[in-house]
Design a protein around this motif. Structure first.
Motif, PDB file in Angstrom:
ATOM      1  N   LEU A   1      64.043  95.279  36.959  1.00 28.52           N
ATOM      2  CA  LEU A   1      62.594  95.308  37.078  1.00 28.52           C
ATOM      3  C   LEU A   1      62.152  94.119  37.913  1.00 28.52           C
ATOM      4  O   LEU A   1      62.512  92.973  37.614  1.00 28.52           O
TER       5      LEU A   1
ATOM      6  N   PHE B   1      67.629  96.772  33.789  1.00 31.58           N
ATOM      7  CA  PHE B   1      67.327  97.924  32.956  1.00 31.58           C
ATOM      8  C   PHE B   1      68.486  98.899  32.895  1.00 31.58           C
ATOM      9  O   PHE B   1      68.566  99.723  31.987  1.00 31.58           O
TER      10      PHE B   1
ATOM     11  N   SER C   1      56.761 101.105  43.289  1.00 34.56           N
ATOM     12  CA  SER C   1      56.874 102.190  42.314  1.00 34.56           C
ATOM     13  C   SER C   1      56.621 103.554  42.944  1.00 34.56           C
ATOM     14  O   SER C   1      57.153 104.560  42.475  1.00 34.56           O
TER      15      SER C   1
ATOM     16  N   TYR D   1      59.443 105.777  40.465  1.00 29.65           N
ATOM     17  CA  TYR D   1      58.985 106.691  39.419  1.00 29.65           C
ATOM     18  C   TYR D   1      57.468 106.713  39.267  1.00 29.65           C
ATOM     19  O   TYR D   1      56.954 107.280  38.298  1.00 29.65           O
TER      20      TYR D   1
ATOM     21  N   GLN E   1      60.103 105.620  32.279  1.00 30.22           N
ATOM     22  CA  GLN E   1      61.414 106.225  32.082  1.00 30.22           C
ATOM     23  C   GLN E   1      61.993 105.695  30.777  1.00 30.22           C
ATOM     24  O   GLN E   1      62.661 104.661  30.744  1.00 30.22           O
TER      25      GLN E   1
ATOM     26  N   ASP F   1      63.060 101.856  29.171  1.00 31.90           N
ATOM     27  CA  ASP F   1      63.693 100.932  30.114  1.00 31.90           C
ATOM     28  C   ASP F   1      62.802 100.579  31.302  1.00 31.90           C
ATOM     29  O   ASP F   1      62.805  99.441  31.769  1.00 31.90           O
ATOM     30  N   ILE F   2      62.074 101.561  31.813  1.00 28.80           N
ATOM     31  CA  ILE F   2      61.269 101.343  33.018  1.00 28.80           C
ATOM     32  C   ILE F   2      59.820 101.704  32.713  1.00 28.80           C
ATOM     33  O   ILE F   2      59.495 102.880  32.547  1.00 28.80           O
TER      34      ILE F   2
ATOM     35  N   SER G   1      56.331 100.548  37.998  1.00 27.66           N
ATOM     36  CA  SER G   1      57.300  99.458  38.112  1.00 27.66           C
ATOM     37  C   SER G   1      57.962  99.432  39.483  1.00 27.66           C
ATOM     38  O   SER G   1      58.709 100.357  39.824  1.00 27.66           O
TER      39      SER G   1
ATOM     40  N   LEU H   1      60.997  98.269  41.718  1.00 26.17           N
ATOM     41  CA  LEU H   1      62.380  98.144  41.255  1.00 26.17           C
ATOM     42  C   LEU H   1      63.290  97.535  42.316  1.00 26.17           C
ATOM     43  O   LEU H   1      63.052  97.680  43.516  1.00 26.17           O
TER      44      LEU H   1
END
Length: 205
Positions: free
Chosen positions: A101, A108, A170, A174, A179, A182-183, A187, A189
């Motif tokens: 992250l 993650f 992000s 996603y 998710q 975890d995410i 976010s 990444l």
């Protein structure tokens, strides 16, 4: 006129239903979200990437750093023609990766020797990392008369032995859909990806 390849990338995949998970009454504004993430991403890149490069995709910047080039031309990303349309031959990938992250640099997920089918079951940022700037080969590995613009981060795409680091907003990951635990939603990444194998996907398996 250059033919277009029928491959699920970016505009199509980014809209693959992620924003349909917005709760009633909420509005997802990817541009506004990106402006919030941008200074966080830039600070992360300055702290964690040694020699960063970047590519702007539809107004969203993806940073990357090539750690190992891999074996040149060990894999050719190819297209096939059917009924006048060109389609990308998916690549079956064995790769190890670590995901973090950007907001706090926490890991993650970390996996070794995982199988992926590119471009079908990876996020848009991974499509950009794996696939080349231009698709140049037909199904027999021969050069096309006209290359097809794709917009990947590198000339050849990732090769066997390639190691790449990417930092993505992000929007190319996603979006606003968490998710699991975890995410979190929205976010940006970081990934480090190491490629062990690349082969044309065999639909018969």
């Amino acid at each position: 006129m250059m033919k277009k390849v029928n491959v699920l990338v970016l505009g199509v995949l980014v809209a693959m239903g992620l924003s349909s998970c917005i709760k009633d009454g909420e509005t997802y504004d990817p541009n506004a979200q990106y402006q919030l993430e941008k200074p966080i991403i830039e600070e992360y890149v300055s702290e964690h990437l040694i020699n960063p490069q970047y590519k702007d995709i539809q107004g969203y910047r993806v940073y990357f750093e090539i750690i190992e080039q891999g074996t040149p031309s060990s894999y050719k990303y190819k297209v096939t023609e059917s009924a006048g349309n060109l389609a990308l031959i998916p690549a079956e990938v064995i790769a190890s990766y670590e995901g973090r992250l950007v907001r706090d640099n926490s890991v993650f997920q970390s996996k070794d020797d995982q199988k992926f089918i590119v471009p079908h079951n990876v996020i848009p940022a991974w499509q950009l990392a794996f696939l080349p700037n231009q698709l140049r080969y037909d199904e027999d590995g021969e050069l096309l008369s006209d290359p097809i613009e794709f917009g990947g981060l590198t000339v050849e795409g990732l090769q066997v032995g390639s190691v790449i680091r990417i930092v993505t907003p992000s929007y190319l990951a996603y979006q606003n859909v968490p998710q699991g635990n975890d995410i979190p939603a929205n976010s940006p990444l970081y990934f480090e990806i190491t490629v062990s194998e690349l082969n044309d996907y065999d639909y018969s398996n």
